[in-house]
Design an enzyme around this catalytic site. Structure first.
Site, short mmCIF file in Angstrom:
data_model
loop_
_atom_site.label_atom_id
_atom_site.label_comp_id
_atom_site.label_asym_id
_atom_site.label_seq_id
_atom_site.Cartn_x
_atom_site.Cartn_y
_atom_site.Cartn_z
CG HIS A 17 46.84 41.33 43.82
ND1 HIS A 17 47.01 41.20 45.30
CD2 HIS A 17 45.72 41.91 43.80
CE1 HIS A 17 45.90 41.41 45.74
NE2 HIS A 17 45.07 41.91 45.15
CE LYS A 41 38.96 46.47 50.70
NZ LYS A 41 39.70 45.83 49.64
NE ARG A 90 39.08 38.79 42.62
CZ ARG A 90 38.77 39.21 43.74
NH1 ARG A 90 39.50 38.56 44.97
NH2 ARG A 90 37.95 39.88 44.14
CB SER A 128 44.32 40.66 50.66
OG SER A 128 44.93 40.87 49.15
N1 COA Z 1 43.78 38.30 42.93
C1 COA Z 1 43.69 38.26 44.44
N2 COA Z 1 42.98 39.00 44.90
C2 COA Z 1 42.31 39.94 44.16
C3 COA Z 1 42.61 40.30 42.82
C4 COA Z 1 43.46 39.40 42.24
N3 COA Z 1 43.94 39.37 41.02
N4 COA Z 1 41.99 41.19 42.33
C5 COA Z 1 41.51 41.63 43.44
N5 COA Z 1 41.59 40.92 44.70
C6 COA Z 1 41.07 41.15 45.83
C7 COA Z 1 41.66 42.00 46.89
O1 COA Z 1 42.64 41.41 47.43
C8 COA Z 1 41.01 42.53 48.01
O2 COA Z 1 40.60 41.71 48.82
P1 COA Z 1 40.27 41.91 50.28
O3 COA Z 1 39.00 42.80 50.19
O4 COA Z 1 40.05 40.52 50.88
O5 COA Z 1 41.31 42.80 51.02
C9 COA Z 1 39.64 42.71 47.28
O6 COA Z 1 39.81 41.82 45.82
C10 COA Z 1 39.41 44.11 46.28
O7 COA Z 1 40.61 44.67 46.65
P2 COA Z 1 41.20 45.66 45.55
O8 COA Z 1 41.55 45.22 44.17
O9 COA Z 1 42.56 46.01 46.32
O10 COA Z 1 40.36 46.88 45.39
P3 COA Z 1 39.73 47.87 46.72
O11 COA Z 1 38.36 47.91 46.55
O12 COA Z 1 40.52 47.66 47.92
O13 COA Z 1 40.46 49.16 46.17
C11 COA Z 1 40.62 51.21 45.36
C12 COA Z 1 39.49 49.85 45.47
C13 COA Z 1 41.66 51.86 46.27
C14 COA Z 1 41.13 51.09 44.00
C15 COA Z 1 39.52 52.59 44.91
O14 COA Z 1 38.81 52.16 45.99
C16 COA Z 1 39.82 53.65 44.66
O15 COA Z 1 40.17 53.90 43.46
N6 COA Z 1 39.96 54.68 45.59
C17 COA Z 1 40.38 55.95 45.38
C18 COA Z 1 39.59 56.93 45.47
C19 COA Z 1 38.49 56.92 44.24
O16 COA Z 1 39.14 57.31 43.32
N7 COA Z 1 37.33 56.83 44.52
C20 COA Z 1 36.39 56.80 43.50
C21 COA Z 1 36.45 55.38 42.67
S1 COA Z 1 34.93 55.11 41.59
#
Ligand code: COA
Length: 164
Positions: A17, A41, A90, A128
């Site tokens: 990140h 989550k 990624r 993560s």
């Molecule tokens: N390096 C390491 N890990 C990474 C990474 C990077 N550069 N980029 C993503 N990841 C990992 C994260 O650690 C996470 O791992 P995990 O699933 O093991 O915990 C995974 O990839 C994806 O997580 P993240 O990037 O945090 O996205 P998310 O899917 O958890 O979050 C939101 C998505 C919160 C941004 C999205 O659901 C959202 O916008 N929600 C708000 C409601 C909304 O507007 N919804 C409509 C969306 S269309």
């Protein structure tokens, strides 16, 4: 002023990140790292802890802020006058989910554009959940998370060991 938001769960923030944040801050005037409160989550760390870890990790960057958000990402973007959402890509496996989310966000608010940034390839396999799992089993996380995050993961491990 060119404002971008970088949303995620960050449970916890990793070097992957941080790599994306470093790239984004070179391109945009301000980057707001936004911690999702309503993620489906069940995070290991509270929102307060996740925000604290990110703040500790980005304090050296003048143009990076950390905030939390609840509700729709596009509404938060509008409130912050941000026109860009940053997401990390990624590997090909990220693509389908990210593509769907980017198109839906654009449908919800056409003035918000998603920009994908690729972290260094050494972080391709990092996420993560893997970090949390390695931490719970006492593995070495030196290459994956900054020292402040390692410390908090160790504290979590100690607390969970005390419970048994
Ligand atoms: N390096 C390491 N890990 C990474 C990474 C990077 N550069 N980029 C993503 N990841 C990992 C994260 O650690 C996470 O791992 P995990 O699933 O093991 O915990 C995974 O990839 C994806 O997580 P993240 O990037 O945090 O996205 P998310 O899917 O958890 O979050 C939101 C998505 C919160 C941004 C999205 O659901 C959202 O916008 N929600 C708000 C409601 C909304 O507007 N919804 C409509 C969306 S269309």
């Amino acid at each position: 002023m060119n404002i971008a938001i970088y949303p995620g769960t960050f449970d916890p923030i990793t070097y992957g990140h941080l790599d994306v944040i470093e790239r984004a801050r070179e391109i945009f005037d301000t980057v707001i790292v936004t911690v999702a409160l309503n993620s489906s989550k069940k995070p290991m760390f509270s929102a307060h802890e996740r925000i604290a870890m990110i703040k500790e990790s980005v304090q050296k960057y003048k143009n990076v802020r950390v905030e939390q958000f609840d509700g729709l990402l596009v509404d938060f973007a509008r409130k912050k006058k941000a026109t860009t959402v940053i997401r990390g890509l990624r590997a090909v496996t990220d693509f389908e989910y990210e593509f769907q989310m980017a198109l839906m966000n654009r449908k919800l608010n056409s003035s918000v554009t998603t920009v994908f940034l690729m972290p260094h390839e050494k972080y391709t396999y990092l996420n993560s959940s893997i970090v949390r799992e390695i931490a719970l089993h006492g593995g070495d996380l030196t290459e994956f998370v900054p020292p402040n995050v390692r410390k908090r993961l160790q504290q979590k491990r100690k607390k969970s060991a005390e419970r048994f």
